[in-house]
Scaffold this active site. Sequence first.
Site, mmCIF file in Angstrom:
data_model
loop_
_atom_site.group_PDB
_atom_site.id
_atom_site.type_symbol
_atom_site.label_atom_id
_atom_site.label_comp_id
_atom_site.label_asym_id
_atom_site.label_seq_id
_atom_site.Cartn_x
_atom_site.Cartn_y
_atom_site.Cartn_z
ATOM 1 N N SER A 48 0.842 -1.203 0.000
ATOM 2 C CA SER A 48 0.000 0.000 0.000
ATOM 3 C C SER A 48 0.872 1.247 0.000
ATOM 4 C CB SER A 48 -0.917 0.014 1.231
ATOM 5 O OG SER A 48 -0.170 -0.182 2.415
ATOM 6 N N ASP A 86 5.381 -7.317 2.573
ATOM 7 C CA ASP A 86 4.577 -7.709 1.409
ATOM 8 C C ASP A 86 5.472 -8.059 0.222
ATOM 9 O OD1 ASP A 86 1.864 -7.813 1.766
ATOM 10 O OD2 ASP A 86 1.493 -5.718 1.225
ATOM 11 N N GLU A 189 -9.638 -9.128 3.291
ATOM 12 C CA GLU A 189 -9.860 -7.703 2.988
ATOM 13 C C GLU A 189 -11.211 -7.497 2.305
ATOM 14 O OE1 GLU A 189 -6.607 -5.573 1.192
ATOM 15 O OE2 GLU A 189 -7.846 -3.797 0.836
#
Length: 279
Positions: A48, A86, A189
């Site tokens: 992100s 990530d 999510e």
Amino acid sequence: MEQKKVTVPDIQRMKAAGERITMVTAYDCPFARLLDEAGVDILLVGDSLGMVVQGQDTTLPVTLDEMIYHTRMVARGRKRALVLGDLPFGSYQTSPQQAVESAVRLVKEGGAEAVKLEGGTAMMRTIEAIASIDVPVVGHVGLTPQSVHRMGGHRVQGRRSGHAPGERERVLDDARAVQAAGACAVVLECIPLDLAAEITAALAIPTIGIGAGAHCDGQVLVLHDLLGLSTDWTPRFAKRYAELGREVVRAAGAYVQEVKGGLFPTEAQAFAPRAARAG
Ligand code: KIV
């Protein structure tokens, strides 16, 4: 008193003990220090960062080298929390071998203690390969931002019944597949809260929700949402626990006014001239 370091087995014990797990994204050393001091269990160096730090529209352009750079800064700043890095788009989808090589770099060069990747059934061999070299893997199902083009945007998944990508039973199958492949936890999510509850009850590994309701084993928020670092928009599922964006604008504006008005610096912030030598 120094607190005990959080480990992967601790996270799994927390689910068994019914203790909620907290995860927040972090991208640099100062915020990693602050979040660690606040008692956050897991610092997620999320891709992100492509959107909230780099200002891009999606997470897709983020590179493995960038993830390693940010993970290293976060690892330096934390004492207690688990550091989860990530794997960015394109660093693990080509083959399990590519995924293992990327995971090794994130651990060796970045200091990650576990890695996260997106996808369910299709990622089983990849998760198995990474887990087989003892790098803990966290799965990520439901809304997977690296699939933004297939989903047609960042949209809630699992609302409609069915087994096609994005449909309810498929999200459930994906979560089961991630566990069967050896993941140590899974991020859910943007799925309906009853689906998240069903998955959480069905799995032995912890579920960490974002936009997935209160029945998950833990919660994750993006740092910039939690702190209110943007001055305009917050996703509906997030909660702003501070308004730091407005505070930054106020503080920097006050500085501008004081410099322009000759009010900063004063003598208190200046160095006195060197004292003249006697004789
Ligand atoms: O990249 C990220 O920050 C994430 C969270 C939204 C879970 O994957």
